[in-house]
Structures are given as structure tokens and as C-alpha cells.
Design a protein around this motif. Structure first.
Motif, PDB file in Angstrom:
ATOM      1  N   THR A   6      54.414 -35.952  65.893  1.00  0.00           N
ATOM      2  CA  THR A   6      54.007 -34.564  65.726  1.00  0.00           C
ATOM      3  C   THR A   6      54.550 -34.090  64.387  1.00  0.00           C
ATOM      4  O   THR A   6      55.755 -34.167  64.140  1.00  0.00           O
ATOM      5  CB  THR A   6      54.565 -33.685  66.856  1.00  0.00           C
ATOM      6  OG1 THR A   6      54.064 -34.171  68.095  1.00  0.00           O
ATOM      7  CG2 THR A   6      54.145 -32.237  66.683  1.00  0.00           C
ATOM      8  N   GLU A   8      54.966 -30.892  61.652  1.00  0.00           N
ATOM      9  CA  GLU A   8      55.100 -29.443  61.737  1.00  0.00           C
ATOM     10  C   GLU A   8      55.133 -28.819  60.356  1.00  0.00           C
ATOM     11  O   GLU A   8      55.686 -29.395  59.423  1.00  0.00           O
ATOM     12  CB  GLU A   8      56.399 -29.077  62.464  1.00  0.00           C
ATOM     13  CG  GLU A   8      56.485 -29.597  63.871  1.00  0.00           C
ATOM     14  CD  GLU A   8      57.815 -29.300  64.537  1.00  0.00           C
ATOM     15  OE1 GLU A   8      58.799 -28.997  63.817  1.00  0.00           O
ATOM     16  OE2 GLU A   8      57.875 -29.380  65.772  1.00  0.00           O
ATOM     17  N   GLN A  44      51.330 -27.278  64.236  1.00  0.00           N
ATOM     18  CA  GLN A  44      51.584 -28.680  64.512  1.00  0.00           C
ATOM     19  C   GLN A  44      50.305 -29.497  64.477  1.00  0.00           C
ATOM     20  O   GLN A  44      49.218 -28.982  64.705  1.00  0.00           O
ATOM     21  CB  GLN A  44      52.199 -28.845  65.908  1.00  0.00           C
ATOM     22  CG  GLN A  44      53.492 -28.148  66.101  1.00  0.00           C
ATOM     23  CD  GLN A  44      54.027 -28.316  67.515  1.00  0.00           C
ATOM     24  OE1 GLN A  44      53.310 -28.711  68.420  1.00  0.00           O
ATOM     25  NE2 GLN A  44      55.296 -28.021  67.689  1.00  0.00           N
ATOM     26  N   GLY A  70      58.187 -33.705  63.625  1.00  0.00           N
ATOM     27  CA  GLY A  70      58.633 -33.014  64.829  1.00  0.00           C
ATOM     28  C   GLY A  70      59.032 -34.064  65.838  1.00  0.00           C
ATOM     29  O   GLY A  70      59.911 -34.878  65.614  1.00  0.00           O
TER      30      GLY A  70
END
Length: 141
Positions: A6, A8, A44, A70
Motif C-alpha cells: 500500500t 500513501e 492510498q 504503507g
């Protein structure tokens, strides 16, 4: 092993970014951010595509810290390991009414287990404590 990463972008609710992959220009949408009374949540983008991961991580925005990592999850593709881990054991306590993290945490903090809240701060920690105490939550992933 593949990874699901992920990415961000802090301080933004949503943003479209363009990344070059070879001669192609690919648009990736960072969404899901929020600014409210509980705090600021970054935009995200989650992917397990190695090509997109490489394009994002080789970009100037990632190198200067505008885009950050992330959550990073490792995905296991082998079916032999998956079938071995999903085989129920006879001494495992199955709690089927647990459907979220808060319920799992409350179950492990209750009487026969008596785990402290500091041991149960993340999903991975809850799952490892449950495994150590031979507890299974089949309705919570």
C-alpha cells in the motif's frame, strides 16, 4: 513470494499520478484519504503488481518522500502451504461469532486467555496470540 504494498500520499485526499513504464504512461489513482475530526488519513493505492510497484518506486515522487510505503503484506501462492494451514486441529477452540478485530481482541482479553491489550495492537499480533492459545476465528480474515 509476492508482496501486496500500500502506497500513501500524506496530506492529500485523492490524487492521480502518472508513471512511465517503458514507453507507456500509466495513470494510478490514489484514493480513500480523509480529513475529519479524528485525523488526517492519506490517499492510498494498493497493488500486488510488480510492474506497478517498480514504476512507483522508481519515480521522483517516491524518491523524494512524497509517496511512501504503507502496509506491506506477503502473499503466499503455494497451495500446499495453504491447505496445510487451513486444516483444522482437534485441540483448537473455534470461535465463529467473531467477525472483526475488536471482537477478536475482546475474546482474547476475556477469561480463559487473559491477554493484555498491549499484546493485541495489530491484526498480525492478534492472529499470532490466537494461534499460540489454539484459538481460531474462521469468520474473521
Amino acid at each position: 513470494m509476492r508482496k501486496r504494498i500500500t502506497y500513501e500520499i500524506h496530506g492529500q485526499i485523492e490524487r492521480n499520478c502518472y508513471f512511465r513504464i517503458g514507453k507507456a504512461l500509466v495513470r494510478i489513482e490514489f484514493t480513500g484519504g480523509a480529513i475529519n475530526s479524528t485525523g488526517v488519513y492519506p490517499a492510498q493505492y494498493t497493488t500486488d503488481n510488480v510492474l506497478f510497484q517498480r514504476a512507483i518506486e522508481n519515480s521522483d515522487a517516491f524518491r523524494c518522500g512524497e509517496i511512501k510505503h504503507g502496509k506491506v503484506e506477503e502473499l503466499d501462492d503455494s497451495k500446499a502451504v495453504a491447505s496445510a494451514t487451513t486444516a483444522p486441529e482437534s485441540d483448537v477452540t473455534v470461535v465463529s461469532d467473531v467477525t472483526n478485530m475488536q471482537q477478536a481482541r475482546a475474546c482474547l482479553m476475556a477469561e480463559p486467555y487473559n491477554c493484555s491489550l498491549s499484546q493485541l495492537q495489530s491484526k498480525a499480533a492478534i492472529k499470532s496470540v490466537a494461534k499460540a492459545n489454539s484459538v481460531s476465528f474462521p469468520n474473521w480474515i
